[in-house]
Design a protein around this motif. Structure first.
Motif, PDB file in Angstrom:
ATOM      1  N   GLN A  39      41.075  63.499  27.067  1.00  0.00           N
ATOM      2  CA  GLN A  39      41.672  62.208  27.401  1.00  0.00           C
ATOM      3  C   GLN A  39      40.610  61.395  28.116  1.00  0.00           C
ATOM      4  OE1 GLN A  39      45.612  64.647  28.666  1.00  0.00           O
ATOM      5  NE2 GLN A  39      45.075  62.992  29.963  1.00  0.00           N
ATOM      6  N   ALA A  40      40.714  60.079  28.006  1.00  0.00           N
ATOM      7  CA  ALA A  40      39.752  59.221  28.697  1.00  0.00           C
ATOM      8  C   ALA A  40      40.425  57.907  29.070  1.00  0.00           C
ATOM      9  CB  ALA A  40      38.536  58.961  27.808  1.00  0.00           C
ATOM     10  N   ASP A  41      39.849  57.251  30.052  1.00  0.00           N
ATOM     11  CA  ASP A  41      40.330  55.946  30.498  1.00  0.00           C
ATOM     12  C   ASP A  41      39.108  55.141  30.928  1.00  0.00           C
ATOM     13  OD1 ASP A  41      41.503  53.718  31.589  1.00  0.00           O
ATOM     14  OD2 ASP A  41      42.789  54.799  32.976  1.00  0.00           O
ATOM     15  N   HIS A  42      38.528  54.431  29.975  1.00  0.00           N
ATOM     16  CA  HIS A  42      37.361  53.608  30.249  1.00  0.00           C
ATOM     17  C   HIS A  42      37.745  52.148  30.084  1.00  0.00           C
ATOM     18  CE1 HIS A  42      34.927  57.202  30.315  1.00  0.00           C
ATOM     19  NE2 HIS A  42      35.381  57.531  29.115  1.00  0.00           N
ATOM     20  N   HIS A  43      37.348  51.327  31.039  1.00  0.00           N
ATOM     21  CA  HIS A  43      37.621  49.893  31.002  1.00  0.00           C
ATOM     22  C   HIS A  43      39.125  49.615  30.951  1.00  0.00           C
ATOM     23  CE1 HIS A  43      33.351  49.630  30.227  1.00  0.00           C
ATOM     24  NE2 HIS A  43      33.516  50.405  29.167  1.00  0.00           N
ATOM     25  N   HIS A  47      43.075  56.533  26.333  1.00  0.00           N
ATOM     26  CA  HIS A  47      43.161  57.017  24.962  1.00  0.00           C
ATOM     27  C   HIS A  47      42.982  58.529  24.904  1.00  0.00           C
ATOM     28  CE1 HIS A  47      38.970  55.882  25.831  1.00  0.00           C
ATOM     29  NE2 HIS A  47      38.649  56.967  25.129  1.00  0.00           N
ATOM     30  N   LEU A  48      43.319  59.074  23.750  1.00  0.00           N
ATOM     31  CA  LEU A  48      43.147  60.481  23.454  1.00  0.00           C
ATOM     32  C   LEU A  48      42.073  60.613  22.385  1.00  0.00           C
ATOM     33  CD1 LEU A  48      46.920  61.423  22.981  1.00  0.00           C
ATOM     34  CD2 LEU A  48      45.575  61.567  25.093  1.00  0.00           C
ATOM     35  N   VAL A  49      41.216  61.603  22.520  1.00  0.00           N
ATOM     36  CA  VAL A  49      40.290  61.947  21.446  1.00  0.00           C
ATOM     37  C   VAL A  49      40.920  63.160  20.768  1.00  0.00           C
ATOM     38  CG1 VAL A  49      37.970  62.706  20.834  1.00  0.00           C
ATOM     39  CG2 VAL A  49      38.293  61.024  22.672  1.00  0.00           C
ATOM     40  N   VAL A  50      41.249  62.991  19.503  1.00  0.00           N
ATOM     41  CA  VAL A  50      41.986  64.004  18.750  1.00  0.00           C
ATOM     42  C   VAL A  50      41.047  64.673  17.751  1.00  0.00           C
ATOM     43  CG1 VAL A  50      43.926  64.400  17.189  1.00  0.00           C
ATOM     44  CG2 VAL A  50      44.109  62.680  19.010  1.00  0.00           C
TER      45      VAL A  50
END
Length: 123
Positions: A39-43, A47-50
């Motif tokens: 999972q990430a939260d940039h800017h 989102h999820l990287v699947v």
């Protein structure tokens, strides 16, 4: 739906949205897509990287959390509002640096925001 909401979990997901979803199975409205690699939260764009495994020739896909329809912590499953074909047609994810690239994230957000609403929301 405002485009900003594509990067936020739906409020009805409640505390489940705070879970670490790494390893959860990702299921579109018409079948399994893969599993959450990270999972990430940039800017401000969560989102999820699947990891799609062999389904899309071993490539990963970036999925904004706004298309998450449900999180089942007991079954470790994330359900999406879109179809497998819609996920596959999203802007191609190539490198980890793209998860921090505002232009790429904006392109992905615009793509998912432009999808037609689906009548059936899986839970």
């Amino acid at each position: 739906m405002p485009i900003d909401s594509i990067w936020s979990y739906a409020p009805e997901l409640g505390p489940a949205q705070q879970q670490d979803l790494t390893g959860y199975t990702v299921v579109a409205s018409d079948g399994t897509v893969g599993h959450v690699d990270r999972q990430a939260d940039h800017h401000g764009m969560r989102h999820l990287v699947v990891d799609t495994g062999v389904w899309v020739f071993g490539r990963s896909m970036l999925v904004p959390v706004g298309v998450v329809a449900g999180i089942d912590t007991a079954d470790r499953k994330v359900t999406l509002t879109c179809t497998r074909a819609e996920v596959k047609a999203a802007p191609r994810f190539r490198t980890d640096s793209e998860t921090m690239d505002p232009a790429y994230l904006t392109e992905v957000g615009a793509y998912y925001h432009g999808l037609p609403p689906h009548e059936t929301r899986a839970g």
